[in-house]
Enzyme design. Structure first.
Site: not given
Ligand SMILES: Nc1ncnc2c1ncn2[C@@H]1O[C@H](COP(=O)(O)OP(=O)(O)O)[C@@H](O)[C@H]1O
Ligand SMILES: [Mg+2]
Lengths: 79, 728, 232, 79
Positions: B48, B94
């Site tokens: 990430h 998300h």
């Protein structure tokens, strides 16, 4: 049968609402409010007359709809 | 203070660090890291934050152009829109948090992307959301849809940004992994844009916003790990969004920036304090020392490890001009937000973390990001999809009815009605059109926003699918009359450690790059989300493209709704491409044949033609063709206008090919009958094939010999979403 | 005409309201911070804007209604000052006791943002006089808690005293459940105070007061204010 | 001292939220839910150590902010 369901945020989960209320109480002059947490109470009138079954059914409702069990705890009270 | 666990390879593995990555840490430090240090490495080196699997390919994307002020690498991309103004935008996923807790996951996704935008000094003026869900009949789908949409609305509405566009798709490949991609754009003056690089030794590092809790500790690691069915157990890490605090943070930050106090600023996202402090130091070639005893905490007894990894929302880190500290503090007091000097910049290349009188971490700062692993993962070409089988014969009217009422094609009004899409009073074209248009406040200029991708194409042919996503965005922007400016992407894929998935990724990125270059819409920001798999089942490759177009005057807007009694002209070539079409998938659940090829030169010519036709006053309406082809485009124009349309049959192509083929680079435009010849002539001059295909008027949508009442279509299309949600 | 817009933390239609007021009055609107304790001198009209003051936490408008500035707003209203509350502003006016009733969660439980048709139920107010015989207008709503409720006595009184300013109707002007976006009693969308100088309404007139945005029905409300002020 | 405040809608006040929850429970297959009312519970951590004073203060908070006494009842419990 009447059931009362209490739904509260789990420990550690941020409660922006509670924080805002606490702040507002401070501005209104209430001192010494150290923490505020807000939850829900849901009163149910159930046709069910058996206590155990009413409780089981209210719990199922919590799991399925009333509570968000990822961030909330619930408690059922048969009145 | 509780004793910290011993650090070893096993604990490192629990933090998602592979054995060779752990070895790299040992080599770098020449010692075993402390527990807090291990946490910091795991945060910095996970997929990430480090983009370790994707970086190599992202570097190949076109990112510059005369309009680009800041490309990828900052919190958001910055693009010149003239008159000393810039649009600043980005998209971010998300996905995993939204699958676990749809409302809060989606809400905090919106919060994160808004912060990225206002961190740069821009006031957010538009938001979009691109959503992918599993099969509508999957037991989780409805509650995910309800929760995600409510969460996006709950956050954006309260914050006060109009949510003006997006996408919603359903496909069984997302059953175990929904996608929530949030886009935000803001507006700033080009001379007051803020960046993250710290400068000056000994300058105060200031913590702003909400207090730190144990939210999402371990979340950055979670976002990069594949799901298994025990994902539910990871739930306690869910973060709760507080849009009210975010709104105050926005106002306070903009006020602070205007005061001239800010040297640099960075929002705290995943692994908040760690990533933001390292980023500021790294970019500024400085070290950072933090004293965690000064961090405002919401919970008692938080450890250094927890503070460094907390993902509590609505927080910022700033480097301030020392002389302005008091002024800055006053602004934050005004907005009742926490403000604390938590450290300072130092000359050495060190990331020094102190807590309770102890040094909890002492790391070479540059190496934290500079030596992060980078992989050239093995990848394989995607094999060709199964060949296109015989095309079923279905009455075009019936096929259209079924498509228009299906979850993937029905009206999304159910969704956008839950979003305040008009706040700020500049929404000129609302959701439901090709692209939404938001006026630049106080001017006659406007920006157009769209978000697109067709994952079915990307699966069948990643390269053409990547191109197509950009081309469709280009088309949507052009159909509203804007000139495409620049692009952001959100690349959602499965596990990159599998060569087949990595192959999808590589080829999609190459396709996107080719299209962005050809269409002059450089990529200025983006986000990668990998490991979107459950029990080894990957999602469809979903590289969402968010794109922004500019209009120098509101007069350039092209409506989607034609008037009655007008002529419909189809621009572009129709060969009747049915491979991977909605016609086959929605009606027969067949995903066959190649994805439609995208001729980028034709795209460009057609887009320029549409804008030119508008400028010459020759057309009254335009709509791009995408999945569902001519029939769906005609029906959507009819519904928008509340007037019927007739599309004539094609002499050579079958009804399926003609009405439902998904050839690219096409638009349906409307003009007054007297202007038809001029439109056809202009198209001819521009080298764009064009043909008169029908007319507007009446109260049916007629496809050749098959007609259905507009009211029926309206009802089916309008109620489809509620029907799917079980509300009707 | 001198106008002021109160800004609470979480207000997000304050700018929109100021733009509409400035456009209508030709004079810059004052922005007043909620922690202030007095209104600018010679204020003729105060607007409480839409948004989510204090996050809508506890009850919509509850915390804002107790902010320091509200004492001045209530005094101003009690002296006959003009006060307009839109959306969250309406909720605040109710919580501050300047208007009767309550605003509850929408019946659908969903936030709803959409154009609605309204019937202008009275032109006998400084907010609605310019509507003349334009009875059916279009104005957007955007709220989560807009179901207006009041006890039967209050509803009857509002009717008797001609204090319902707007009702939700369909395109033909018919009230009824099909036209009710949030479950409001009697389709009520806006109510006036007894002296007719305080108006609370859920729809956002400031959002449709500019032809570029697709309509100007909201502008007539602001024109009413300016005209009625000029004739005082 | 910990205080818990219950806030419930007065009898006769319409509760759209309760009604919607009831409806949703019905669609989920829960039969015999005759009525649903939703209220709030607010947990306060007070610095006050005197029971009576804590209760008086919590009540004052209800009157001033926590409850809308036109439509809501409240009850304070000192824990
Ligand atoms: N999640 C969403 N939020 C807001 N608007 C949406 C959303 N999903 C779709 N829309 C809007 O619905 C319309 C149709 O969407 P879509 O079919 O994806 O458009 P297109 O085919 O033109 O790309 C567009 O205006 C789009 O912005
Ligand atoms: Mg389109």
């Amino acid at each position: 049968m009447k059931a009362r369901v209490y739904i509260t945020l789990k420990n550690g989960v941020l409660d922006p609402q509670g924080a805002a209320i606490r702040h507002a109480l401070g501005t209104l002059g209430f001192q010494g409010v150290e923490a505020v947490r807000q939850g829900k109470v849901i009163d149910l009138d159930l046709a069910e007359t058996d206590r155990a079954r009413a409780e089981a059914s209210a719990k199922a409702m919590c799991e399925k709809l009333l509570a968000n069990t990822i961030i909330e705890n619930y408690r059922v009270e048969i009145l | 203070m509780t004793r910290e666990p011993d650090v070893n390879q096993e604990l490192a593995a629990g933090h998602g660090l592979k054995p060779d990555e752990y070895q790299r840490i040992l080599d770098l430090l020449g010692r075993t890291p402390t527990f807090t240090e291990l946490g910091i490495f795991s945060a910095m080196w996970n997929e990430h934050c480090s983009y370790k699997s994707s970086k190599r390919w992202l570097r190949t994307l076109p990112t510059s152009g005369p309009q680009v002020i800041q490309g990828p690498g900052e919190n958001a991309g910055v693009v010149d829109i003239g008159d000393g103004q810039a649009v600043i935008f980005k998209m971010e996923s998300h996905n995993h948090p939204s699958y676990i807790e749809p409302y809060q996951g989606a809400a905090t996704g919106v919060g994160g992307i808004l912060r990225d935008v206002f961190t740069m000094g821009a006031r957010p003026i538009a938001a979009m959301n691109a959503l992918s869900f599993g099969d509508p009949s999957h037991p989780k789908t409805r509650s995910l849809v309800a929760g995600v949409v409510a969460g996006i609305g709950g956050y954006g509405n309260c914050f006060g940004v109009p949510t003006v566009g997006g996408e919603v798709r359903f496909h069984p490949a997302y059953n175990g992994n929904c996608l929530v991609n949030a886009f935000a754009a803001g507006l700033a003056d080009t001379d007051s844009i803020f960046y993250s690089a710290a400068s000056g030794v000994g300058t105060p590092v200031v913590y702003l916003g909400a207090k730190t809790g144990r939210d999402g500790v371990g979340g950055a690691t979670m976002a990069s790990a594949e799901f298994s069915d025990d994902a539910e157990k990871k739930r306690p890490t869910v973060q709760v969004g507080d849009p009210f605090t975010e709104k105050r943070l926005l106002e306070a930050c903009l006020e602070l920036m205007a005061s001239g106090a800010v040297i640099s600023i960075q929002d705290m996202g995943a692994a908040g304090l760690t990533c933001s402090a390292v980023e500021m130091g790294d970019k500024g070639n400085l070290g950072v020392e933090l004293d965690l005893d000064r961090v405002p905490c919401r919970e008692d007894g938080m450890t250094a490890y927890e503070m460094m990894l907390s993902e509590s929302q609505e927080r910022m880190l700033m480097v301030l001009k020392p002389a302005k500290e008091a002024e800055a503090r006053a602004i934050f007091d005004k907005w009742d937000l926490d403000f604390a000097v938590v450290g300072h910049t130092i000359a050495e290349d060190r990331f020094l973390i102190k807590h309770g009188g102890e040094t909890k971490a002492d790391l070479p700062l540059k190496a934290l990001s500079g030596t992060a692993p980078e992989y050239d993962r093995p990848w394989t070409e995607t094999p060709p999809p199964p060949p296109l089988g015989p095309i079923p014969l279905t009455d075009p009217g019936e096929a259209l009815t079924r498509l228009m009422g299906s979850p993937n094609f029905c009206s999304r009004a159910w969704v956008w009605r839950q979003y305040d899409h008009m706040v700020m009073a500049d929404t000129v074209v609302r959701p439901g059109s090709d692209a939404a248009v938001v006026r630049v406040h106080g001017t006659r200029k406007a920006l157009a926003f769209t978000s697109d991708v067709t994952p079915r194409y990307c699966k069948a042919n990643p390269f053409e699918g990547g191109k197509q996503a950009v081309a469709e965005a280009y088309r949507n922007l052009s159909a509203t009359g804007s000139r495409p400016l620049a692009t952001t992407d959100n690349l959602n894929f499965g596990n990159p450690e599998r060569p087949a998935i990595m192959g999808q990724f590589v080829r999609c990125v190459q396709g996107i790059g080719a299209a962005c270059a050809a269409l002059d819409m450089p990529i200025v920001s983006g986000n990668v989300s990998l490991y979107n798999e459950t029990n080894g089942e990957a999602i469809l490759p979903t590289p969402t493209i968010g794109a922004v177009g500019l209009m120098t005057s509101l007069d350039q807007i092209i409506p989607m709704a034609p008037g009655a009694g007008e002529v419909l002209v189809l621009l572009g070539v129709t060969r009747g491409h049915l491979g991977q079409s909605a016609y086959l998938w929605e009606l027969r659940a067949r995903a066959e044949g190649d994805a439609p090829p995208v001729d980028l030169d034709a795209e460009r010519k057609a887009g320029e033609l549409v804008r030119a036709l508008k400028a010459q006053g020759l057309i009254t309406a335009a709509h791009d063709l995408s999945d569902g082809g001519l029939a769906v485009a005609a029906a959507e124009m009819a519904l928008a206008a509340g007037t019927g349309v007739t599309i004539e049959a094609h002499p050579a192509l079958s009804p399926a090919e003609w009405f439902f083929g998904e050839d690219q680079a096409r638009y349906l435009v409307a003009c007054r009958p007297a202007a038809t010849d001029a439109v056809l002539a202009a198209a001819g001059n521009a080298g764009v094939p064009a043909r008169r295909v029908g007319a507007t008027g009446g109260d049916t949508v007629a496809l050749g010999a098959s007609a259905l009442p507009l009211v029926t279509l309206h009802e089916i299309h309008g109620t489809g979403f509620a029907r799917m949600m079980g509300e009707r | 005409m001198r106008t002021a817009v109160i800004v609470f933390p979480g207000s997000n239609c304050d700018r929109d309201m100021a733009v509409a007021l400035t456009r209508a009055t030709g004079r810059k609107t004052e922005m007043v911070w909620h922690k202030d304790t007095s209104l600018p001198r010679d204020t003729d009209m105060v607007a409480l804007p839409g948004g989510f003051s204090f996050g809508d936490y506890l009850r919509c408008g509850a915390i804002a209604a107790r902010a320091p500035i509200m004492r001045a707003v209530v005094d101003f209203a009690n002296r006959g000052g003009l006060v307009l509350g839109v959306c969250n502003g309406f909720q605040i006016l109710i919580e501050a006791g300047l208007l009767p009733g309550a605003l509850m969660r929408n019946q659908t439980l969903k936030f709803v943002c959409s154009d609605v048709h309204l019937a202008v139920e009275t032109t006998n107010s400084p907010f609605t006089s310019a509507y003349g015989n334009r009875r059916i207008i279009t104005i957007p709503i955007a709220h989560h808690d807009g179901a207006y409720i009041a006890d039967a006595g209050t509803l009857a009184r509002l009717g008797d005293e001609d204090r319902v300013a707007f009702r939700y109707v369909d395109a033909r002007g018919e009230p009824g459940p099909q036209a009710n976006p949030n479950g409001s009693a009697d389709n009520i969308a806006g109510v006036l105070s007894a002296n007719r100088r305080v108006l609370g309404m859920m729809p956002h007139p400031e959002r449709l007061a500019d032809p570029a945005l697709g309509g100007t029905d909201g502008a007539l409300l602001f024109r009413s204010l300016v005209e009625s002020h000029a004739t005082v």
